[in-house]
Design an enzyme around this catalytic site. Sequence first.
Site, PDB file in Angstrom:
ATOM      1  N   HIS A 203       0.801  -1.166  -0.430  1.00 24.22           N
ATOM      2  CA  HIS A 203       0.314   0.127   0.006  1.00 24.22           C
ATOM      3  C   HIS A 203       0.877   1.316   0.021  1.00 24.22           C
ATOM      4  O   HIS A 203       0.329   2.176  -0.268  1.00 24.22           O
ATOM      5  CB  HIS A 203      -0.921  -0.567   0.961  1.00 24.22           C
ATOM      6  CG  HIS A 203      -0.285   0.303   2.643  1.00 24.22           C
ATOM      7  ND1 HIS A 203       0.266  -0.929   3.232  1.00 24.22           N
ATOM      8  CD2 HIS A 203       0.305   1.257   3.569  1.00 24.22           C
ATOM      9  CE1 HIS A 203       0.631  -0.684   3.994  1.00 24.22           C
ATOM     10  NE2 HIS A 203       0.909   0.916   4.264  1.00 24.22           N
TER      11      HIS A 203
HETATM   12  C1  UD1 Z   1      -1.611   5.622   5.902  1.00 22.55           C
HETATM   13  C2  UD1 Z   1      -0.409   5.749   6.701  1.00 22.55           C
HETATM   14  C3  UD1 Z   1       0.290   4.794   6.309  1.00 22.55           C
HETATM   15  C4  UD1 Z   1       0.036   3.031   6.965  1.00 22.55           C
HETATM   16  C5  UD1 Z   1      -1.258   3.427   6.595  1.00 22.55           C
HETATM   17  C6  UD1 Z   1      -1.692   2.091   6.993  1.00 22.55           C
HETATM   18  C7  UD1 Z   1      -0.315   8.195   6.662  1.00 22.55           C
HETATM   19  C8  UD1 Z   1       0.442   9.793   5.792  1.00 22.55           C
HETATM   20  N1  UD1 Z   1      -0.228   7.055   6.136  1.00 22.55           N
HETATM   21  O1  UD1 Z   1      -1.555   5.142   4.919  1.00 22.55           O
HETATM   22  O2  UD1 Z   1       1.628   5.567   7.129  1.00 22.55           O
HETATM   23  O3  UD1 Z   1       1.020   2.861   7.118  1.00 22.55           O
HETATM   24  O4  UD1 Z   1      -2.298   4.043   6.347  1.00 22.55           O
HETATM   25  O5  UD1 Z   1      -2.562   1.236   6.608  1.00 22.55           O
HETATM   26  O6  UD1 Z   1      -1.007   8.062   6.739  1.00 22.55           O
HETATM   27  N2  UD1 Z   1      -9.015   4.594   1.639  1.00 22.55           N
HETATM   28  C9  UD1 Z   1     -10.469   4.313   1.461  1.00 22.55           C
HETATM   29  N3  UD1 Z   1     -10.896   3.411   2.921  1.00 22.55           N
HETATM   30  C10 UD1 Z   1     -10.252   4.368   4.094  1.00 22.55           C
HETATM   31  C11 UD1 Z   1      -9.399   5.036   3.916  1.00 22.55           C
HETATM   32  C12 UD1 Z   1      -8.448   4.929   2.842  1.00 22.55           C
HETATM   33  O7  UD1 Z   1     -10.434   3.633   0.462  1.00 22.55           O
HETATM   34  O8  UD1 Z   1     -11.479   3.334   4.612  1.00 22.55           O
HETATM   35  C13 UD1 Z   1      -8.353   5.163   0.440  1.00 22.55           C
HETATM   36  C14 UD1 Z   1      -9.064   6.655   0.201  1.00 22.55           C
HETATM   37  O9  UD1 Z   1      -8.656   6.594  -1.335  1.00 22.55           O
HETATM   38  C15 UD1 Z   1      -7.244   7.648   0.447  1.00 22.55           C
HETATM   39  C16 UD1 Z   1      -6.236   6.237   0.189  1.00 22.55           C
HETATM   40  O10 UD1 Z   1      -6.761   4.924   0.558  1.00 22.55           O
HETATM   41  O11 UD1 Z   1      -7.599   8.159   0.137  1.00 22.55           O
HETATM   42  C17 UD1 Z   1      -5.532   6.270   1.235  1.00 22.55           C
HETATM   43  O12 UD1 Z   1      -5.897   6.614   2.504  1.00 22.55           O
HETATM   44  P1  UD1 Z   1      -4.642   7.238   2.971  1.00 22.55           P
HETATM   45  O13 UD1 Z   1      -5.282   7.310   4.783  1.00 22.55           O
HETATM   46  O14 UD1 Z   1      -5.010   9.070   3.151  1.00 22.55           O
HETATM   47  O15 UD1 Z   1      -3.306   7.301   3.607  1.00 22.55           O
HETATM   48  P2  UD1 Z   1      -3.008   4.740   3.755  1.00 22.55           P
HETATM   49  O16 UD1 Z   1      -1.916   5.263   2.118  1.00 22.55           O
HETATM   50  O17 UD1 Z   1      -4.082   4.351   3.698  1.00 22.55           O
HETATM   51  N1  UDP Z   2      -3.646  -5.979   8.280  1.00 23.25           N
HETATM   52  C1  UDP Z   2      -5.171  -6.735   8.575  1.00 23.25           C
HETATM   53  N2  UDP Z   2      -5.578  -7.250   7.144  1.00 23.25           N
HETATM   54  C2  UDP Z   2      -5.052  -6.735   5.899  1.00 23.25           C
HETATM   55  C3  UDP Z   2      -3.933  -6.361   5.952  1.00 23.25           C
HETATM   56  C4  UDP Z   2      -2.618  -5.909   6.954  1.00 23.25           C
HETATM   57  O1  UDP Z   2      -5.429  -6.398   9.849  1.00 23.25           O
HETATM   58  O2  UDP Z   2      -5.977  -6.904   5.573  1.00 23.25           O
HETATM   59  C5  UDP Z   2      -3.107  -5.639   9.783  1.00 23.25           C
HETATM   60  C6  UDP Z   2      -1.277  -6.171   9.806  1.00 23.25           C
HETATM   61  O3  UDP Z   2      -0.874  -7.980   9.556  1.00 23.25           O
HETATM   62  C7  UDP Z   2      -1.196  -5.739  10.617  1.00 23.25           C
HETATM   63  C8  UDP Z   2      -1.417  -4.379   9.601  1.00 23.25           C
HETATM   64  O4  UDP Z   2      -2.627  -4.593   9.763  1.00 23.25           O
HETATM   65  O5  UDP Z   2      -1.378  -5.743  12.169  1.00 23.25           O
HETATM   66  C9  UDP Z   2      -0.467  -3.474   9.385  1.00 23.25           C
HETATM   67  O6  UDP Z   2      -1.089  -1.923   8.963  1.00 23.25           O
HETATM   68  P1  UDP Z   2      -0.920  -2.079   7.132  1.00 23.25           P
HETATM   69  O7  UDP Z   2       0.077  -2.696   6.499  1.00 23.25           O
HETATM   70  O8  UDP Z   2      -1.660  -0.924   7.381  1.00 23.25           O
HETATM   71  O9  UDP Z   2      -0.047  -0.601   8.232  1.00 23.25           O
HETATM   72  P2  UDP Z   2       2.386  -0.399   8.185  1.00 23.25           P
HETATM   73  O10 UDP Z   2       1.907  -1.517   9.429  1.00 23.25           O
HETATM   74  O11 UDP Z   2       2.676  -0.616   7.174  1.00 23.25           O
HETATM   75  O12 UDP Z   2       1.603   0.741   8.980  1.00 23.25           O
END
Ligand code: UD1
Ligand code: UDP
Length: 358
Positions: A203
Amino acid sequence: MRILSIVGARPQFIKAAPVSRALRPAAHEVLLHTGQHYDYGMSAVFFDELHIPEPDYNLGVGSGPHGRQTGQMLIRIEEVLLQEQPDWVLVYGDTNSTLAGALAAVKLHIPVAHVEAGLRSFNRAMPEEHNRALTDHAADLLFCPTQTAVDNLAREGVVAGVHLTGDVMVDALFYNAALAEERSDVLARLNLTLGDYVLVTAHRPRNTDDPVRLRAILAALEEIARERPVVFPAHPRTRHAIEMLDYRPGPGLQIVEPVGYLDILALQKNARLLLTDSGGMQKEAYLFGVPCLTLREETEWVETVEAGWNILVGADHDAILRAAREFRPQGAPPLLFGDGHAAERIVNLLCHIVPDGV
Ligand code: UD1
Ligand code: UDP
């Protein structure tokens, strides 16, 4: 003691669960959800499965460009802090919710405690790298998961308030691994055989927002899927990016919705190999003794690489395939990242250190 905890994104719910469980008997916790993640599978499922108390505030900020998202959080968190007047603000990890929480608190002279302090990728192009460094420099108490994190902070002159506590994600995993085994039916649902499939998550913007990298990763996954099933629970960011490529997965590659915590633990524990760019999942693979290929050029969790259980393959098609065929770490991985009691240490420190400035 009044502690206001701020969460907003998937990994923060998982990190907050053990801390909240340890904190609630010792202090008054007010839980604030920024609303950064909001889909059921990205947010509520974790509250349900991990029995995290209902947030006292949900700001419903949602998605958007970094400045707007972080700015809206900052405005709304400030209002809540003025109303609640907590003794500490507790923030987790490195997301925009983390930075907004820390910044809102320091501006009001409320002490900040940071769980997962001191991590560095040394890649300034990652949004998380700024969030971490700025939060660490605003924090009064810094809870580090590893000695590497303590050393990173010392190099930046941050030594006061720094504690090596271990990693709260280990607490969460130890607490839930047996439960996952008992309750999750994800392998049957996805038609997977124990030990004979490959699990993938990705992601990071570097991979999802660059079509060349994303195509290279998907092409490698298709080749791996010729030998054994590949399952890819895709983050919504990744799903959107894959849709933009107009890509249809070939046979053996299942791209599915994100799964809950118990399902992902079951999927990780029983996988033959994990490919990921997630921070949390590199550690979880390590703790389960599953070889990990990290789809990045660097990692904050260098210990997993040094111990021989993680390889950095980037988005290099050939490197991914070579490692998928040849990488077979031997022996049991040594215990790293703590003993499953990090949350208790954190709560002890929080409740016994009287904050200045309030
Ligand atoms: C965020 C964090 C990242 C973390 C990740 C965990 C920041 C800058 N990044 O990234 O460090 O690893 O979360 O998963 O804070 N979206 C949905 N539904 C949701 C949430 C997001 O559709 O419930 C989509 C939206 O299109 C959104 C995109 O995902 O624009 C990105 O979401 P965002 O929270 O901005 O950043 P992440 O990539 O999730
Ligand atoms: N995770 C989850 N479901 C998924 C993918 C990840 O529960 O489909 C869990 C994963 O096991 C870990 C946490 O989410 O505990 C990690 O989150 P993510 O990869 O979104 O963020 P990061 O750790 O890179 O910040």
